[in-house]
Design a protein around this motif. Structure first.
Motif, PDB file in Angstrom:
ATOM      1  N   CYS A 178      20.522 -41.669  31.676  1.00  0.00           N
ATOM      2  CA  CYS A 178      21.904 -41.950  31.311  1.00  0.00           C
ATOM      3  C   CYS A 178      21.945 -42.742  30.004  1.00  0.00           C
ATOM      4  O   CYS A 178      21.156 -43.666  29.807  1.00  0.00           O
ATOM      5  CB  CYS A 178      22.591 -42.743  32.417  1.00  0.00           C
ATOM      6  SG  CYS A 178      24.320 -43.168  32.056  1.00  0.00           S
TER       7      CYS A 178
ATOM      8  N   LYS B 108      29.565 -31.335  36.876  1.00  0.00           N
ATOM      9  CA  LYS B 108      29.243 -32.667  36.374  1.00  0.00           C
ATOM     10  C   LYS B 108      27.907 -33.191  36.885  1.00  0.00           C
ATOM     11  O   LYS B 108      27.468 -32.887  37.984  1.00  0.00           O
ATOM     12  CB  LYS B 108      30.361 -33.652  36.656  1.00  0.00           C
ATOM     13  CG  LYS B 108      30.627 -33.888  38.106  1.00  0.00           C
ATOM     14  CD  LYS B 108      31.864 -34.749  38.281  1.00  0.00           C
ATOM     15  CE  LYS B 108      32.328 -34.645  39.715  1.00  0.00           C
ATOM     16  NZ  LYS B 108      33.747 -34.633  39.851  1.00  0.00           N
TER      17      LYS B 108
ATOM     18  N   SER C 132      28.904 -42.951  35.412  1.00  0.00           N
ATOM     19  CA  SER C 132      29.180 -42.113  34.248  1.00  0.00           C
ATOM     20  C   SER C 132      28.986 -40.667  34.665  1.00  0.00           C
ATOM     21  O   SER C 132      28.115 -40.362  35.481  1.00  0.00           O
ATOM     22  CB  SER C 132      28.226 -42.430  33.093  1.00  0.00           C
ATOM     23  OG  SER C 132      28.493 -43.699  32.558  1.00  0.00           O
TER      24      SER C 132
ATOM     25  N   PHE D 238      28.742 -36.521  33.205  1.00  0.00           N
ATOM     26  CA  PHE D 238      28.439 -35.680  32.049  1.00  0.00           C
ATOM     27  C   PHE D 238      28.646 -34.214  32.415  1.00  0.00           C
ATOM     28  O   PHE D 238      28.431 -33.818  33.559  1.00  0.00           O
ATOM     29  CB  PHE D 238      26.980 -35.892  31.618  1.00  0.00           C
ATOM     30  CG  PHE D 238      26.639 -37.321  31.320  1.00  0.00           C
ATOM     31  CD1 PHE D 238      26.773 -37.828  30.029  1.00  0.00           C
ATOM     32  CD2 PHE D 238      26.193 -38.173  32.322  1.00  0.00           C
ATOM     33  CE1 PHE D 238      26.465 -39.157  29.746  1.00  0.00           C
ATOM     34  CE2 PHE D 238      25.876 -39.499  32.048  1.00  0.00           C
ATOM     35  CZ  PHE D 238      26.012 -39.992  30.761  1.00  0.00           C
TER      36      PHE D 238
ATOM     37  N   GLY E  63      26.422 -31.584  28.342  1.00  0.00           N
ATOM     38  CA  GLY E  63      25.897 -32.945  28.369  1.00  0.00           C
ATOM     39  C   GLY E  63      26.887 -33.977  27.855  1.00  0.00           C
ATOM     40  O   GLY E  63      26.598 -35.171  27.831  1.00  0.00           O
ATOM     41  N   GLU E  64      28.068 -33.532  27.446  1.00  0.00           N
ATOM     42  CA  GLU E  64      29.095 -34.444  26.929  1.00  0.00           C
ATOM     43  C   GLU E  64      29.604 -35.367  28.034  1.00  0.00           C
ATOM     44  O   GLU E  64      29.634 -35.001  29.202  1.00  0.00           O
ATOM     45  CB  GLU E  64      30.283 -33.657  26.352  1.00  0.00           C
ATOM     46  CG  GLU E  64      29.950 -32.869  25.100  1.00  0.00           C
ATOM     47  CD  GLU E  64      29.586 -33.745  23.912  1.00  0.00           C
ATOM     48  OE1 GLU E  64      30.251 -34.783  23.697  1.00  0.00           O
ATOM     49  OE2 GLU E  64      28.629 -33.385  23.203  1.00  0.00           O
ATOM     50  N   VAL E  65      30.029 -36.564  27.646  1.00  0.00           N
ATOM     51  CA  VAL E  65      30.568 -37.543  28.584  1.00  0.00           C
ATOM     52  C   VAL E  65      31.922 -37.055  29.102  1.00  0.00           C
ATOM     53  O   VAL E  65      32.806 -36.717  28.318  1.00  0.00           O
ATOM     54  CB  VAL E  65      30.742 -38.924  27.911  1.00  0.00           C
ATOM     55  CG1 VAL E  65      31.391 -39.911  28.874  1.00  0.00           C
ATOM     56  CG2 VAL E  65      29.411 -39.450  27.405  1.00  0.00           C
TER      57      VAL E  65
ATOM     58  N   PRO F   1      26.638 -38.531  24.694  1.00  0.00           N
ATOM     59  CA  PRO F   1      26.216 -37.433  25.574  1.00  0.00           C
ATOM     60  C   PRO F   1      24.736 -37.521  25.915  1.00  0.00           C
ATOM     61  O   PRO F   1      23.964 -38.217  25.240  1.00  0.00           O
ATOM     62  CB  PRO F   1      26.501 -36.186  24.726  1.00  0.00           C
ATOM     63  CG  PRO F   1      26.391 -36.657  23.320  1.00  0.00           C
ATOM     64  CD  PRO F   1      26.910 -38.075  23.322  1.00  0.00           C
TER      65      PRO F   1
END
Length: 140
Positions: A83, A97, A105, A107, A112-114, A122
């Motif tokens: 992370c 996700k 968190s 992703f 892989g983006e937040v 990311p």
């Protein structure tokens, strides 16, 4: 009597402070891990995993370095399993996700983006190739 009460209160405060600091250190070390480095596979060395080990609509962590996802049949993606918030290992993967257990968190399983913080960066992305049912993950 007042002196004894003050002494007890000061002692209790000191012990409580040590307990809080100690538990914070334990939590930090449990959630931190070194970022993948070029020497442990993240910089270009390959990792292999049978495609059948990556469930459709989910994913799996490989070698404590990568998380490989298969949101839809035959679509594979690979990211760092570390992370970007505080270095915990991500563990939970659903169709859309990847979730970090330390601070929740989330992703995207395809980019892989937040999706939700506290992470702001990311997950690092890696290439995945499929050859006769064996997935090869390599650095980008």
């Amino acid at each position: 009597m007042e002196t004894n009460r003050r002494t007890i209160m000061k002692s209790a405060g000191a012990v409580g402070s040590v307990a809080v600091v100690g538990s914070s250190v334990a939590l930090t070390s449990a959630c931190s891990s070194d970022e993948p480095s070029e020497s442990n596979g993240a910089g270009g060395a390959d990792a292999n995993v049978p495609a059948g080990d990556v469930p459709v609509g989910s994913g799996t962590v490989v070698d404590e370095t990568y998380v490989v996802t298969q949101p839809k049949e035959g679509e594979f993606y690979a990211f760092s399993s570390v992370c970007t918030h505080q270095g915990c290992q991500v563990r939970t993967v659903t169709e859309d996700k990847i979730t970090c257990p330390c601070h929740s968190s989330q992703f995207s399983t395809t980019t892989g983006e937040v999706l939700t913080g506290p992470a702001t960066e990311p997950l690092a992305e890696y290439s995945v190739s499929d050859s006769d049912g064996t997935l090869t993950i390599s650095g980008k």
